[in-house]
Scaffold this motif. Structure first.
Motif, mmCIF file in Angstrom:
data_model
loop_
_atom_site.group_PDB
_atom_site.id
_atom_site.type_symbol
_atom_site.label_atom_id
_atom_site.label_comp_id
_atom_site.label_asym_id
_atom_site.label_seq_id
_atom_site.Cartn_x
_atom_site.Cartn_y
_atom_site.Cartn_z
ATOM 1 N N HIS A 78 1.442 3.132 6.345
ATOM 2 C CA HIS A 78 2.799 3.114 5.683
ATOM 3 C C HIS A 78 3.819 2.097 6.177
ATOM 4 O O HIS A 78 3.586 1.523 7.262
ATOM 5 C CB HIS A 78 3.524 4.565 5.767
ATOM 6 C CG HIS A 78 3.380 5.499 7.023
ATOM 7 N ND1 HIS A 78 3.966 4.606 8.205
ATOM 8 C CD2 HIS A 78 3.057 6.556 7.451
ATOM 9 C CE1 HIS A 78 3.629 5.472 9.121
ATOM 10 N NE2 HIS A 78 3.080 6.584 8.684
ATOM 11 N N ARG A 79 5.029 1.813 5.837
ATOM 12 C CA ARG A 79 5.857 0.993 6.138
ATOM 13 C C ARG A 79 6.220 1.073 7.657
ATOM 14 O O ARG A 79 6.110 -0.001 8.435
ATOM 15 C CB ARG A 79 7.119 0.895 5.394
ATOM 16 C CG ARG A 79 6.984 0.407 3.772
ATOM 17 C CD ARG A 79 8.497 0.358 3.215
ATOM 18 N NE ARG A 79 8.367 -0.491 2.162
ATOM 19 C CZ ARG A 79 9.561 -0.620 1.349
ATOM 20 N NH1 ARG A 79 10.592 -0.431 1.927
ATOM 21 N NH2 ARG A 79 9.634 -1.204 0.273
ATOM 22 N N ALA A 106 3.125 7.064 0.553
ATOM 23 C CA ALA A 106 2.979 5.489 0.578
ATOM 24 C C ALA A 106 2.118 5.054 -0.385
ATOM 25 O O ALA A 106 0.997 5.840 -0.830
ATOM 26 C CB ALA A 106 2.732 4.859 1.926
ATOM 27 N N ASP A 110 3.056 -0.869 -2.668
ATOM 28 C CA ASP A 110 4.449 -1.100 -2.051
ATOM 29 C C ASP A 110 4.293 -1.725 -0.809
ATOM 30 O O ASP A 110 4.889 -2.519 -0.334
ATOM 31 C CB ASP A 110 4.992 0.268 -2.162
ATOM 32 C CG ASP A 110 6.272 0.309 -1.114
ATOM 33 O OD1 ASP A 110 7.283 -0.519 -1.646
ATOM 34 O OD2 ASP A 110 6.197 0.534 -0.109
ATOM 35 N N LEU A 111 3.147 -1.310 -0.145
ATOM 36 C CA LEU A 111 2.847 -1.628 1.322
ATOM 37 C C LEU A 111 2.890 -3.099 1.499
ATOM 38 O O LEU A 111 3.132 -3.882 2.411
ATOM 39 C CB LEU A 111 1.855 -0.816 1.824
ATOM 40 C CG LEU A 111 1.372 -1.008 3.479
ATOM 41 C CD1 LEU A 111 2.849 -0.844 4.297
ATOM 42 C CD2 LEU A 111 0.293 -0.163 3.946
#
Length: 226
Positions: A78-79, A106, A110-111
Motif C-alpha cells: 500500500h501507499r 489498496a 492506485d498504487l
C-alpha cells in the motif's frame, strides 16, 4: 527517474532468525555485491535500505514485506509502505503486481500512479504471469519482474525447479518495458540464458546472499557420494 543498468542485481535480504539478519549485515552484503560488479541492489524495509544507501552508490530497488492475516500480498502492499521506503532512500519501488486482494483496501491501479507521480519513483512490478505483466505495464510500471512466478499459486504460473525461463521468453515477446528476471536462479549460466532470452537484468538473492543455503547445497552434493 533513476534507471537500472543492464546486468546483475543482487537481492540483499535476510529474515529474522537467519545468521545474517540485520541492517549492518545487509549493508556489508550490498557493498560486497557492488565490489563484485552488481549494477543494482534489491533490499527490504526502511532500516536495511537506509543502511545500504550509506555504503553503496548503486541504484536500490526497495520493497517492504508486510505480512498480514487478511491478505496474501506482502510486497509493498500500500501507499504507506511505498512512502516509507522512498524516504529511506531507495531509487525504484517494487510492488506485488498480482490482482490478489491487498490489505487496507489498496489497489494496484492506485498504487502504481501514486509511486510514480507523487513519490517520483519508478516502479518494478513483481509479476506471477503474463496477465499480471500486461496489467502492470498498462498502469505505468517501469520494470516487469518475474519475481512471483510460482509464488502466488493458484494464481499465475506454477512453481518450477529452477528459474522460469519460459516466462522470461514469453514476456520478451509481449511487453515493451525492461524485464528483470528473478526467482530460483542458482547458476551463472542460468542468468546468462535469461539475458539471451530478453531480460534486461537478472536479480539473484539466496544463491549469493544466503551462505547457509549455499553451504547446504555443497553438503547435499557431498552426501550423495559418501
Amino acid at each position: 527517474m533513476t534507471a537500472i543498468p543492464r546486468g546483475l542485481i543482487v537481492s540483499c535480504q535476510a529474515s529474522a532468525g537467519e545468521p545474517l539478519f540485520g541492517a549492518p549485515m545487509m549493508a556489508a552484503m550490498a557493498r560486497a555485491a557492488e565490489v563484485g560488479g552488481a549494477v543494482a541492489i534489491r533490499a527490504n524495509g526502511p532500516e536495511d535500505i537506509a543502511a545500504i544507501r550509506q555504503v553503496v552508490g548503486l541504484p536500490i530497488i526497495g520493497l517492504w514485506k508486510l505480512r498480514t492475516s487478511d491478505s496474501p500480498v506482502s510486497i509493498t502492499p500500500h501507499r504507506a509502505a511505498a512512502e516509507a521506503i522512498a524516504q529511506a532512500g531507495c531509487d525504484v519501488i517494487a510492488v506485488d503486481a498480482t490482482p490478489r486482494p491487498r490489505p487496507d483496501g489498496a489497489t494496484l491501479d492506485d498504487l502504481i500512479p501514486f509511486i510514480r507521480n507523487v513519490l517520483g519513483k519508478p516502479v518494478m512490478a513483481d509479476c506471477s504471469c503474463l496477465a499480471d505483466a500486461l496489467l502492470a505495464e498498462s498502469l505505468g510500471a517501469d520494470y516487469i519482474g518475474t519475481t512471483l512466478a510460482g509464488y502466488a499459486w493458484p494464481h499465475g504460473r506454477p512453481m518450477t525447479d529452477g528459474p522460469d525461463l519460459d516466462f522470461v521468453a514469453e514476456l520478451a515477446g509481449r511487453v515493451t518495458k525492461p524485464i528483470i528476471a528473478e526467482g530460483r536462479f542458482y547458476l551463472p549460466d542460468q542468468a546468462a540464458r535469461a539475458m539471451t532470452l530478453g531480460a534486461h537484468a537478472v536479480c539473484i538473492g539466496g544463491a549469493i546472499t544466503r551462505p547457509q543455503d549455499i553451504a547446504r547445497r555443497f553438503v547435499d552434493s557431498i552426501c550423495q557420494v559418501l
